[in-house]
Design an enzyme around this catalytic site. Structure first.
Site, mmCIF file in Angstrom:
data_model
loop_
_atom_site.group_PDB
_atom_site.id
_atom_site.type_symbol
_atom_site.label_atom_id
_atom_site.label_comp_id
_atom_site.label_asym_id
_atom_site.label_seq_id
_atom_site.Cartn_x
_atom_site.Cartn_y
_atom_site.Cartn_z
ATOM 1 N N ASP A 10 52.056 -31.737 105.535
ATOM 2 C CA ASP A 10 51.516 -33.100 105.429
ATOM 3 C C ASP A 10 51.690 -33.898 106.724
ATOM 4 O OD1 ASP A 10 51.095 -32.263 102.870
ATOM 5 O OD2 ASP A 10 52.150 -33.899 101.891
ATOM 6 N N ASP A 30 48.760 -28.099 104.062
ATOM 7 C CA ASP A 30 47.942 -29.316 103.871
ATOM 8 C C ASP A 30 48.172 -30.330 104.989
ATOM 9 O OD1 ASP A 30 47.297 -28.118 101.430
ATOM 10 O OD2 ASP A 30 48.832 -29.215 100.331
#
Length: 380
Positions: A199, A226
């Site tokens: 992230d 991600d």
């Protein structure tokens, strides 16, 4: 593993080694560690952008961790920069702190004075599972080193980093560690670096019904899980995405480059154009994307278009997309590609690689994406 590319932007571990010495490679201390310890122009920490004694205008503030500016921390300068249209000129150094630009500080600009993003580093090490002093944990949003909520924010030549490492915290399950969370409309980042693992870059908006436009030009982003995610209307123009090696996993996939969570009502999600993806990991160990349909918005229809970009061998060319949850298969989302090149872009299973037609591609450009906002024409 070392990169064979001599022009590859210096990654987070390399930056720490270069700036703080091998003994402190995983623990930058403030304010002793400076990216500017070998400064070429020690008498001009603010380069061509003036100084407190020769201020460009009353709205410009100067930040220098060594005390040669108006403030020694970025957070203190932001707190003092009330109103709109303020500029922070930041001298080379490592600024170990968390910074929040709230919605009232519109049209703020941060300028890395050396015009080299390796020299100005804003870094901290909170993760989603890090305990808060008052109890509980920070969560993904709270882990961000830098949070930008104001509209009209611009940054140039700055590194935003989160140097929290899984290996140092084996008992922590919340391993999301955000370098920057951007929520404002008309947010632009030019020649910036975003360093982290999970992230890294949270390109988002202030609310579900707000379609925040964001532009990233000539930027470098690295991570594993991600590491570019959120619901913003974002353009990544001539950027470099770098997937990292993982020693905690024995098999693929190591992670996912993009995880958009575009609102269903938003006709524009993430657009990646004229960019490239490289990898430290073995060939095929990374997925290009997976859709994020958060519990807070189960009507989301994640959107990602990757076009005119080079996808290295680290991307799984056979199955570049996967599901984050079985209830929201990637095939039901808005994923597409157009005229990509490189081994990671090879179309071996056509149904796994939806392609735009020429006519469709004409509506997926930075101009179409951002409308009347043209940040690529802006200058300092």
């Amino acid at each position: 593993m070392p990169s064979p590319d001599p022009d590859l932007p210096l990654p987070r571990r390399g930056f720490l080694l270069a700036s703080a010495g091998a003994a402190a490679a995983l623990a930058v201390t403030a304010p002793a560690a400076h990216a500017d310890d070998r400064s070429r122009r020690p008498s001009r920490p603010f380069g061509r952008f003036g100084s407190p004694a020769a201020r460009r205008d009353p709205g410009t503030l100067y930040v220098d961790v060594r005390g040669r500016g108006d403030f020694t921390s970025v957070a203190a300068a932001v707190a003092a920069a009330t109103g709109t249209g303020r500029t922070l000129v930041i001298a080379p150094g490592t600024y170990r702190e968390t910074v929040a630009v709230d919605a009232t500080r519109k049209d703020m600009a941060w300028i890395g004075a050396s015009e080299n993003p390796r020299d100005v580093v804003v870094v901290y090490d909170n993760a989603a599972g890090t305990p808060k002093p008052g109890g509980g944990t920070y969560g993904t949003t709270g882990s961000a080193t830098t949070t930008v909520q104001a509209d009209g924010f611009t940054a140039r030549w700055i590194t935003f980093a989160n140097d929290w490492l899984r290996a140092d915290h084996p008992g922590v399950s919340g391993t999301q560690a955000v370098a920057v969370k951007v929520q404002g409309d008309r947010s632009a980042f030019h020649h910036c670096r975003f360093l982290g693992h999970q992230d890294t870059l949270y390109a988002d908006s202030m609310a579900l019904g707000v379609f925040a436009r964001q532009y990233f030009s000539h930027c470098y982003v690295e991570g594993d899980v991600d590491f570019v995610f959120g619901r913003a209307t974002a353009v990544f123009d001539r950027c470099h995405f770098r997937t990292l090696i993982r020693t905690d996993l024995a098999a693929a996939p190591y992670g996912f480059v993009f995880a958009p969570s575009t609102a269903g009502a938003n006709p524009r999600g993430y657009l990646v154009t004229r960019s490239r993806i490289s990898s430290e990991a073995p060939d095929g160990y990374y997925k290009l994307a997976r859709p994020w349909v958060p519990s807070s918005d189960t009507t989301a229809r994640p959107m990602l278009v990757v076009r005119d970009s080079h996808l290295g061998a680290g991307v799984d060319a056979v199955a570049p997309y996967t599901n984050m949850s079985s209830g929201h298969p990637w095939q039901n989302q808005r994923f597409a590609e157009y005229r990509n090149s490189g081994p990671g872009a090879a179309i071996t299973v056509p149904e796994n690689r939806p392609q735009l037609t020429d006519e469709e591609a004409a509506s997926h450009t930075r101009e179409a994406q951002l409308g009347d906002w043209t940040p690529w024409r802006e200058d300092c």
